[in-house]
Scaffold this motif. Sequence first.
Motif, short mmCIF file in Angstrom:
data_model
loop_
_atom_site.label_atom_id
_atom_site.label_comp_id
_atom_site.label_asym_id
_atom_site.label_seq_id
_atom_site.Cartn_x
_atom_site.Cartn_y
_atom_site.Cartn_z
N GLY A 160 1.39 -1.29 -0.22
CA GLY A 160 0.22 -0.29 -0.12
C GLY A 160 0.89 1.38 0.01
N VAL A 161 0.29 2.91 -0.54
CA VAL A 161 1.10 3.58 -0.17
C VAL A 161 2.15 3.54 0.98
N GLU A 162 1.10 3.52 2.18
CA GLU A 162 2.06 3.68 3.48
C GLU A 162 3.23 2.82 3.45
N GLY A 163 3.41 1.91 2.39
CA GLY A 163 4.96 0.19 3.23
C GLY A 163 5.18 1.33 1.80
N TYR A 164 5.23 1.19 0.80
CA TYR A 164 6.01 2.33 -0.75
C TYR A 164 7.04 3.42 -0.08
N CYS A 165 6.62 4.37 0.83
CA CYS A 165 6.43 5.38 2.28
C CYS A 165 7.14 5.24 2.49
N ARG A 166 7.49 4.23 3.16
CA ARG A 166 8.46 3.73 4.50
C ARG A 166 9.77 3.43 3.49
N LEU A 167 9.69 2.49 2.91
CA LEU A 167 10.50 1.84 1.73
C LEU A 167 11.28 3.09 0.98
N GLN A 168 10.84 4.09 0.61
CA GLN A 168 11.10 4.96 0.12
C GLN A 168 12.27 6.06 1.12
N VAL A 169 11.17 5.85 1.68
CA VAL A 169 12.02 6.84 3.57
C VAL A 169 13.28 6.24 3.27
N GLN A 170 13.63 4.58 3.88
CA GLN A 170 14.37 4.33 3.75
C GLN A 170 15.95 4.01 2.97
N VAL A 171 15.17 4.15 2.10
CA VAL A 171 16.04 3.88 0.27
C VAL A 171 16.47 5.43 0.64
N CYS A 172 15.70 6.39 0.80
CA CYS A 172 16.93 8.08 0.45
C CYS A 172 17.73 7.99 1.21
N GLU A 173 17.12 7.87 2.71
CA GLU A 173 18.01 7.84 3.78
C GLU A 173 19.60 7.18 3.58
N THR A 174 19.43 5.93 2.89
CA THR A 174 21.19 5.00 2.35
C THR A 174 21.57 6.36 1.86
N ARG A 175 20.68 6.64 1.02
CA ARG A 175 22.13 7.85 0.17
C ARG A 175 22.06 8.88 -0.03
N GLU A 176 21.62 9.08 1.02
CA GLU A 176 21.85 10.68 2.01
C GLU A 176 23.06 10.31 2.60
N LYS A 177 23.00 9.56 3.21
CA LYS A 177 24.36 8.68 4.17
C LYS A 177 25.60 8.77 2.85
N VAL A 178 25.16 7.95 2.17
CA VAL A 178 26.89 7.77 0.91
C VAL A 178 27.20 8.81 0.42
N ALA A 179 26.18 10.22 0.03
CA ALA A 179 26.41 11.38 -0.16
C ALA A 179 27.05 12.09 0.24
N ARG A 180 27.11 11.89 1.89
CA ARG A 180 28.55 12.79 2.50
C ARG A 180 29.18 12.27 3.34
N ARG A 181 29.09 10.73 3.10
CA ARG A 181 30.44 10.15 3.43
C ARG A 181 31.34 10.12 1.86
#
Length: 414
Positions: free
Chosen positions: A302-323
């Motif tokens: 559902g929308v809720e599940g996809y939104c949760r996974l999207q946050v997880q992926v984007c937080e990982t991408r941001e962490k990669v970008a910072r490091r």
Amino acid sequence: MKMQAKGRQWPDLQGEMLDRGRDDAKWRDGRTAVYVFNAGEDIAEVQRQAYTAYMSENGLGPAAFPSLAQMEKEVVAMGLGLLHGPDGAVGAMTSGGTDSITMAIKAARDYARAERATDAQANIVLPRSAHLAFDKACHLMDIEVRRVPLRDDGSFQADVPAMALACDRDTIMMVGSAPNFPHGIIDPIEALSAHAVASNIWLHVDACVGGYFAPFARINGVPVPAFDFELPGVSSISADLHKYGYAAKGASTVLFRSDALYQHMPFDMAQWSGAPMKTPTLAGTRPGGAISSAWAVMNYLGVEGYCRLQVQVCETREKVARRVTELGFEVLGDPILGLIAFRHPEQHAYAIYGELYRRGWFTSVTKEPPSLHLMLSPKHADFIDEYLEDLALCLAAVASGKASPVKTSSLRYS
Ligand SMILES: Cc1ncc(COP(=O)(O)O)c(C=O)c1O
């Protein structure tokens, strides 16, 4: 190798088969950032069970399997709902991004033939970064491909004025990506749409990667620019379910603004000895499991599940970008979804890639410019620290001249 005279017992075969995977990329341990989208064991279980429930059924026969026909209809409707399909918008499920792109081009070509009644050599105009599936499809259909260099301002986006100049009266399609694969960047689709409207050219948006990710990013407040049917010039969209839709492989959607455009996609033939047959996409037989698994995963999350996974992926991408920035790399452009590419001003990306590969990381590279490339899954959140530690060590090894030279042959992906 010859087929054995006698069959073997399944437990024996199963053991051997699983053993054969021993040296495969360790995607369950987060060691790949290409090919596999790992959203966790619960989703994998839904995929498996839903796939096997309809594994023998065939999407080629909607009359025989109204269950599959209805599931496909609902999957397409969910896709159109997420991507601002206007009233009357339609689509179909295909076997993957390449299939969706091929069928969109076929529809655009036949639409142009019908509308313009011309036999001239057709062409499509696309940015240098668009997926090679466009070239494959054009090769099959004998359509000229006009690839246009990207803007030279470091944005890694399509150069819309240059693309407009490359179009002529025989252009049957312009293409923008949301996002492109090499850099993970969304092209200026709004500007492409404006040109498409002004010049009456079919615009296809390749959202194979972003189609089932960007809408949720937007719901979560990521400033995703307009890229879908919200823009009046967008005629068709490819959006893969087996990528960030987290469905089992063999599932994509190809969507059209109207039935009038879609009608140029199906192949309808009666002039042979068999029964007349109409197939919407490239495939004849269509695995029922690919349809049922996509339907099940979409409804499971559902929308809720996809939104949760999207946050997880984007937080990982941001962490990669910072490091990686701390380590002296430069991130290409301004990625906002699940892909990121980065290069080093002094050390060659392929040498670093080689070191990472030797440590068991099966990631990807971008060629223009030579960069390291990651397509992140939700499960990477659990493994990214390990990757970043290894990246620092690999960079140091390359910088100190201790890394062994990389064989360019190891950079091929198939
Ligand atoms: C932007 C983009 N378009 C199209 C494709 C082709 O998709 P598929 O491999 O499912 O045919 C890919 C694959 O990675 C992609 O990244």
